[in-house]
Design an enzyme around this catalytic site. Structure first.
Site, PDB file in Angstrom:
ATOM      1  N   ASP A  43     -11.916  -0.838  -8.201  1.00 54.95           N
ATOM      2  CA  ASP A  43     -10.944  -1.078  -7.124  1.00 54.95           C
ATOM      3  C   ASP A  43      -9.523  -0.696  -7.535  1.00 54.95           C
ATOM      4  O   ASP A  43      -8.590  -1.494  -7.404  1.00 54.95           O
ATOM      5  CB  ASP A  43     -10.972  -2.546  -6.695  1.00 54.95           C
ATOM      6  CG  ASP A  43     -12.369  -3.077  -6.488  1.00 54.95           C
ATOM      7  OD1 ASP A  43     -13.190  -2.358  -5.901  1.00 54.95           O
ATOM      8  OD2 ASP A  43     -12.655  -4.205  -6.919  1.00 54.95           O
ATOM      9  N   GLU A 202     -13.508  -2.938   3.961  1.00 56.02           N
ATOM     10  CA  GLU A 202     -12.888  -3.867   3.024  1.00 56.02           C
ATOM     11  C   GLU A 202     -11.783  -3.146   2.266  1.00 56.02           C
ATOM     12  O   GLU A 202     -11.444  -2.001   2.581  1.00 56.02           O
ATOM     13  CB  GLU A 202     -13.946  -4.413   2.046  1.00 56.02           C
ATOM     14  CG  GLU A 202     -14.696  -3.317   1.306  1.00 56.02           C
ATOM     15  CD  GLU A 202     -15.828  -3.840   0.448  1.00 56.02           C
ATOM     16  OE1 GLU A 202     -15.909  -5.064   0.252  1.00 56.02           O
ATOM     17  OE2 GLU A 202     -16.628  -3.019  -0.046  1.00 56.02           O
TER      18      GLU A 202
END
Length: 525
Positions: A43, A202
């Site tokens: 991420d 997301e």
């Protein structure tokens, strides 16, 4: 376009065989190869401040948490710090696999660096500093569950906003914040949800450009998803959506979730991860082009209007050439502080180690870990670093001073399944042991596979990691002649993290041990 495709093909062949021990993305001829980080920096998010680039990534249960990497050219990176040493919650005193920090975002506003992240069962955190290489101030902004992946935006009028996701809900919410980013001011508004077009959306990142509010968000799942862009003239929407990066005809599965940055030269670049099983989520760098208010990440090779990941490309135009650097791996343990490549599996304690008891060595104490006979799944004081190349050899020199029978210290490849080689104390003396284990909620699946007497306190341990994801241990008494353990093992990722390599020292007894081990060095050779 044809020249780019030829370059990608030629250098992907060259890059696949070069630099097996240390993955070096800078090809030295003004081009780079992907991934730029063959390691689990899940991420990723990036910013540019002047001539400097900073990147953060998820840490989950590993401590210290949220590494900060620095680069001058987006290709060559080093680790300079972590956002926090530990999380201020009792649950992280033990391994909380899969919990901890998820999908941080980093921003720079009015001379201050901000990092926002959620631990989805604990709340929204914000850390800040004026110098990212020094200590960060960590604050719990809101104690709330099921929030994930926050990202702030300070608008042109100074109004502060926060966008975030909701665990398992495929929804994006927008909140107003106080100008200092320390307080959420409202309940938030659902601004995007489309289960048909963008399922499992997301990891949103927020940007304002040319009058548009952009949200860049992955969708479609981690292993097989894509990168989506949303845009609107109104921060509350409605938002148009467009897929701007997908696997296409490449081998890069699920290219998404990352950070977008503009260079002083006017170029735009996107860093994202690829899920790579035991290696975790490795990091790629894509060129970005803009057309009619929409970006394309990577190169639209098959002319379908969607970018595909590049294998090799011309390096970002930062106006200078910088030396080749890679994140730290080897460690001689000559410093007074722990190297920035190392993380524990839970909040660290000073009682676990010493760099001063035997200067020039790392002393790991035989910490009591009685759960399931020292099952590593429950051990917080594992001293680990990321696997950072498709193949490598790691070695260490160990001097073992066991106290109680069962005390053991050694070299481990850790994941949801693990194996290690260690010196272990018995009532008859020391023995070399090889164990294999795997996580299980009910049974202790740790097995002693091999053992034999070793009339020495000092030895050298080695693990060879192959590009098939197999690894094999060996040992030596002189660092010249190594005896290989016949059995090979298969590396496996942990919960949301890749497999790791490192050191440990433990006591599986209910009694406290006064044992310890000195590791003279750890080398990726």
């Amino acid at each position: 376009m044809k020249k780019i495709q030829i370059l990608i093909f030629i250098f992907s062949i060259i890059g696949s065989t070069a630099n097996a021990q240390n993955w070096i993305p800078d090809l030295g001829n003004d081009t780079y190869k992907n991934p730029i980080l063959y390691a689990d920096y899940s991420d990723p998010d990036i910013i540019r401040v002047g001539e400097d680039f900073y990147m953060v990534a998820s840490s989950f249960n590993a401590m210290p948490g949220i590494p900060i990497l620095h680069s001058k050219d987006l290709v060559n990176w080093t680790i300079i710090n972590h956002i926090y040493t530990s999380l201020p919650l009792q649950k992280y005193e033990k391994p909380a696999h899969g919990e901890g920090s998820w999908a941080p975002s980093i921003r720079y506003h009015n001379g201050v660096f901000y990092v926002y992240f959620c631990t989805p069962n604990d709340g929204l955190f914000m850390a800040s500093t004026k110098n990212p290489a020094t200590k960060w101030s960590l604050n719990l902004v809101e104690k709330v569950e099921r929030w994930e992946d926050p990202c702030p935006l300070w608008d042109d009028d100074g109004t502060a906003y926060l966008i975030r996701g909701k665990v398992c809900a495929n929804e994006l919410y927008l909140h107003k914040m106080s100008p200092d980013g320390m307080k959420i001011l409202d309940n938030g508004k659902l601004i995007y949800k489309d289960l048909l077009k963008q399922p499992i959306i997301e990891g949103p990142k927020f940007l304002k450009k040319d009058g548009f509010y952009y949200i860049f968000a992955p969708a479609g799942s981690v292993p097989e998803g894509w990168q989506t862009a949303l845009r609107s003239k109104n921060i509350y929407g409605p938002y148009e959506d467009k897929i701007i990066l997908h696997q296409g005809n490449t081998t890069v599965n699920g290219p998404h979730q990352g950070g977008l940055v503009e260079l002083e030269s006017g170029e735009w670049w996107f860093m994202h991860f690829q899920s790579k099983k035991p290696f975790g989520r490795i990091v790629h760098l894509q060129p970005v082009s803009w057309s009619k208010g929409w970006p394309i990440f990577g190169v639209d090779i098959n002319n379908d209007g969607i970018g595909e990941p590049v294998s090799v490309y011309k390096k970002p135009n930062v106006g200078k050439n910088y030396p080749i650097t890679i994140p730290q791996t080897s460690d001689e343990f000559n410093d007074t502080i722990i190297g920035k490549q190392w993380q524990w599996h839970a909040n660290p304690k000073e009682s676990w180690f010493s760099l001063s008891e035997n200067k020039g060595s790392l002393r790991l104490f035989s910490e009591k870990n009685f759960t399931q006979n020292g099952n590593l799944w429950f051990v917080p004081n594992l001293f680990l670093q990321k696997i950072s190349s498709p193949s490598f050899t790691a070695k260490t020199k160990l001097t073992f001073k066991g106290d109680l029978a069962g005390d053991r210290s050694g070299l481990v490849i850790m994941g949801a399944e693990w194996a290690y080689i260690a010196l272990q104390k018995t009532t008859q003396g020391n023995k070399m042991v090889v164990y294999k284990g795997e996580k299980d909620k009910c049974e202790d699946l740790t097995q002693e596979l091999e053992s034999f007497s070793l009339n020495s306190d000092t030895c050298y341990l080695k693990v060879e990691f192959f590009d098939t994801n197999d690894f094999q241990f060996s040992y030596s008494l002189d660092d010249k002649q190594y005896v290989k353990i016949s059995r090979k093992f298969k590396a496996q990722e942990g919960v949301w993290i890749g497999a790791k390599v490192g050191l440990f020292s433990l006591n599986p007894n209910i009694q406290k041990s006064n044992g310890y081990s000195d590791f003279d060095w750890f080398r990726m050779e």
